[in-house]
Design a protein around this motif. Structure first.
Motif, PDB file in Angstrom:
ATOM      1  N   SER A  78       0.811  -1.212  -0.193  1.00  0.00           N
ATOM      2  CA  SER A  78       0.036   0.069  -0.083  1.00  0.00           C
ATOM      3  C   SER A  78       0.805   1.208  -0.056  1.00  0.00           C
ATOM      4  O   SER A  78       2.041   1.173   0.526  1.00  0.00           O
ATOM      5  CB  SER A  78      -0.872  -0.094   1.205  1.00  0.00           C
ATOM      6  OG  SER A  78      -0.107  -0.109   2.189  1.00  0.00           O
ATOM      7  N   SER A  84      -0.945   5.581  -6.739  1.00  0.00           N
ATOM      8  CA  SER A  84      -0.568   4.225  -6.830  1.00  0.00           C
ATOM      9  C   SER A  84       0.293   4.088  -8.012  1.00  0.00           C
ATOM     10  O   SER A  84      -0.378   3.748  -9.246  1.00  0.00           O
ATOM     11  CB  SER A  84      -1.932   3.309  -7.188  1.00  0.00           C
ATOM     12  OG  SER A  84      -1.656   2.153  -7.679  1.00  0.00           O
ATOM     13  N   ILE A 103      -0.068  -1.996  -6.330  1.00  0.00           N
ATOM     14  CA  ILE A 103      -0.025  -0.954  -5.552  1.00  0.00           C
ATOM     15  C   ILE A 103      -1.271  -0.309  -5.314  1.00  0.00           C
ATOM     16  O   ILE A 103      -1.990   0.171  -5.950  1.00  0.00           O
ATOM     17  CB  ILE A 103       0.969   0.264  -5.858  1.00  0.00           C
ATOM     18  CG1 ILE A 103       2.496  -0.269  -6.002  1.00  0.00           C
ATOM     19  CG2 ILE A 103       1.016   1.536  -4.710  1.00  0.00           C
ATOM     20  CD1 ILE A 103       3.380   0.833  -6.712  1.00  0.00           C
ATOM     21  N   SER A 105      -3.350   2.329  -3.261  1.00  0.00           N
ATOM     22  CA  SER A 105      -3.075   3.809  -2.781  1.00  0.00           C
ATOM     23  C   SER A 105      -4.240   4.263  -2.133  1.00  0.00           C
ATOM     24  O   SER A 105      -5.536   3.963  -2.565  1.00  0.00           O
ATOM     25  CB  SER A 105      -2.747   4.686  -3.917  1.00  0.00           C
ATOM     26  OG  SER A 105      -3.022   5.915  -3.284  1.00  0.00           O
ATOM     27  N   LEU A 112      -6.019   0.988  -7.040  1.00  0.00           N
ATOM     28  CA  LEU A 112      -5.398  -0.369  -7.190  1.00  0.00           C
ATOM     29  C   LEU A 112      -4.966  -0.426  -8.632  1.00  0.00           C
ATOM     30  O   LEU A 112      -5.799  -0.756  -9.401  1.00  0.00           O
ATOM     31  CB  LEU A 112      -6.134  -1.503  -6.704  1.00  0.00           C
ATOM     32  CG  LEU A 112      -5.342  -2.848  -6.890  1.00  0.00           C
ATOM     33  CD1 LEU A 112      -4.284  -3.004  -6.033  1.00  0.00           C
ATOM     34  CD2 LEU A 112      -6.182  -3.998  -6.395  1.00  0.00           C
TER      35      LEU A 112
END
Length: 134
Positions: A78, A84, A103, A105, A112
């Motif tokens: 995260s 992200s 990732i 965010s 995502l």
């Protein structure tokens, strides 16, 4: 890579629970790229700006995935307060060209994305979830 909503919901829950620090894990699934589960691992750095897996947790994840006949499809973490997208550190540490790097965010909503990274460069991006908060 296809990530079902129930797995995305798990990632979001972990990210909220561990914020303000980054949280992390592996996305496990089938050889055809369908994620079936999240294998969460503790961020042993306990940092809002970077993460690290404990080697014992990585070995446990490998063992678990083999026992279940699953593949590690992605390494995920995260970004509690940034977008992200891979940071310079993320790019530098992305050394497995056979998996994606996802990732999640929490910055300005929930985002995502996953990335294929080769030689420190993003070569592909997939958007998996986006919820803009106004």
């Amino acid at each position: 890579m296809n990530i079902p909503q129930r797995v995305i919901n798990e990632l979001i829950a972990h990210a909220h629970k561990d914020a303000t620090n980054e949280t992390c894990g592996y996305l496990l699934g089938t050889a055809d790229g369908i994620v079936t589960e999240n294998y969460w691992m503790e961020n042993i750095d306990h940092s809002p700006e970077h993460f690290a897996f404990a080697p014992k947790d990585q070995f446990a994840a490998l063992r678990y995935s083999r026992e279940k006949g699953l593949k590690i499809l992605a390494n995920w973490h995260s970004h509690p307060a940034s977008p992200s997208r891979p940071s310079q550190e993320d790019l530098r540490l992305a050394n497995d060209p056979t998996i994606r790097y996802a990732i999640l965010s929490l910055h300005e909503g929930i985002h995502l994305n996953s990335f294929a990274i080769r030689g420190g460069e993003v070569v592909d991006k997939e958007v998996h979830f986006e919820k803009i908060v106004v």
